[in-house]
Motif scaffolding. Sequence first.
Motif, PDB file in Angstrom:
ATOM      1  N   PHE A   3       0.848  -1.196   0.000  1.00  0.00           N
ATOM      2  CA  PHE A   3       0.000   0.000   0.000  1.00  0.00           C
ATOM      3  C   PHE A   3       0.880   1.241   0.000  1.00  0.00           C
ATOM      4  O   PHE A   3       1.788   1.375   0.821  1.00  0.00           O
ATOM      5  N   LYS A   4       0.606   2.176  -0.921  1.00  0.00           N
ATOM      6  CA  LYS A   4       1.423   3.380  -1.064  1.00  0.00           C
ATOM      7  C   LYS A   4       0.652   4.606  -0.596  1.00  0.00           C
ATOM      8  O   LYS A   4      -0.566   4.650  -0.649  1.00  0.00           O
ATOM      9  N   GLY A   5       1.393   5.618  -0.152  1.00  0.00           N
ATOM     10  CA  GLY A   5       0.776   6.883   0.203  1.00  0.00           C
ATOM     11  C   GLY A   5       0.759   7.189   1.684  1.00  0.00           C
ATOM     12  O   GLY A   5       0.375   8.283   2.081  1.00  0.00           O
ATOM     13  N   LEU A   6       1.176   6.236   2.508  1.00  0.00           N
ATOM     14  CA  LEU A   6       1.228   6.454   3.955  1.00  0.00           C
ATOM     15  C   LEU A   6       2.674   6.336   4.413  1.00  0.00           C
ATOM     16  O   LEU A   6       3.238   5.242   4.454  1.00  0.00           O
ATOM     17  N   ASP A  61       0.119   6.165  10.759  1.00  0.00           N
ATOM     18  CA  ASP A  61      -0.950   6.163   9.756  1.00  0.00           C
ATOM     19  C   ASP A  61      -1.197   4.753   9.231  1.00  0.00           C
ATOM     20  O   ASP A  61      -2.351   4.369   8.964  1.00  0.00           O
ATOM     21  N   LYS A  62      -0.131   3.978   9.069  1.00  0.00           N
ATOM     22  CA  LYS A  62      -0.278   2.604   8.604  1.00  0.00           C
ATOM     23  C   LYS A  62      -1.026   1.756   9.636  1.00  0.00           C
ATOM     24  O   LYS A  62      -1.882   0.937   9.280  1.00  0.00           O
ATOM     25  N   LEU A 105      -5.829  -0.017  -4.099  1.00  0.00           N
ATOM     26  CA  LEU A 105      -5.509  -0.960  -5.166  1.00  0.00           C
ATOM     27  C   LEU A 105      -4.013  -1.212  -5.107  1.00  0.00           C
ATOM     28  O   LEU A 105      -3.221  -0.325  -5.391  1.00  0.00           O
ATOM     29  N   MET A 106      -3.642  -2.415  -4.690  1.00  0.00           N
ATOM     30  CA  MET A 106      -2.240  -2.740  -4.453  1.00  0.00           C
ATOM     31  C   MET A 106      -1.757  -3.828  -5.399  1.00  0.00           C
ATOM     32  O   MET A 106      -2.499  -4.763  -5.704  1.00  0.00           O
TER      33      MET A 106
END
Length: 291
Positions: free
Chosen positions: A168-171, A176-177, A222-223
Amino acid sequence: MIRKVSYKDIDFQKYEKCLENSVQRNFYAKREILDFLCEAWELLIYGDYQYIMPIPIKNKFGLNIALIPLFCQQLGVYSLEKNTNVEQEFLEYFRVNYKIYLYPFNSSNSFEEQLAPKKNYIIEKTAYSSLKKRYYKGRKSAVKSAQYLNLQIVSLDANILNFINTHFKGLDKNSDKIFFQAYLEFLSAQAFLKCYAAFENDQLLSLAIVIQDDDTNYLLGLMNDPEFLNKNAASFLLDKIFEKEIANKKFSFMGGSIRGIELFFKSFGAELECFPILQNNKKQLLMSLFR
């Protein structure tokens, strides 16, 4: 007249009735979602809950400020019918009575002035056969090439959570994760979550995390395993979701400001849906203390 109602004084029966019957209805304003995502929140109302506007509150920089929480895309004004004049009254009241850092209205809100727009992409309910005709040529080819893959609906077991944490990207923040995982588990327990996985034999290639509401599906994540990007598993997954769901539910991609991702969404025939936001930087926020 607009008035502020603290959380403890909200009539949630009236709140939920207004939200469920509103023309702007979306998943983000549900009480249970705001309760989970927000540090605190309160409400602006017009009349006897004819119009409502939830306001997330966070203590930041030593101030109680209006700040949209992570994983909440659109809030704003909800009502049985649109009224630009009333919505403008909400906007003006909000500006005068709150310290605002970031607040997104919803795509159905309109004002007498132009606010900064933010992009989202959607696919309205339609026959799957009609939607597939709108796919870009390259997307059709990618979907066709991946038909040998296996689609599975999966639960949030240890293997799936590990795949999410890895890809998962963006964190960037670890906190936050951790919060994201807790949110997924909350959504799953509330029966709001469905996870679609693409496998080649026993190898997990791609995972789509979808929030299910009554009339809309929202793509929360979407991973992809980057080792297998040439398998076109993400295209396969989204196509299968549309084949199963698009005749009955609208689909929201929950974003689209990054050029490459935007083009990917558009290649499925998705349409641009902008929503207005109100945002101040730290300097503007501090200056507002002296107005």
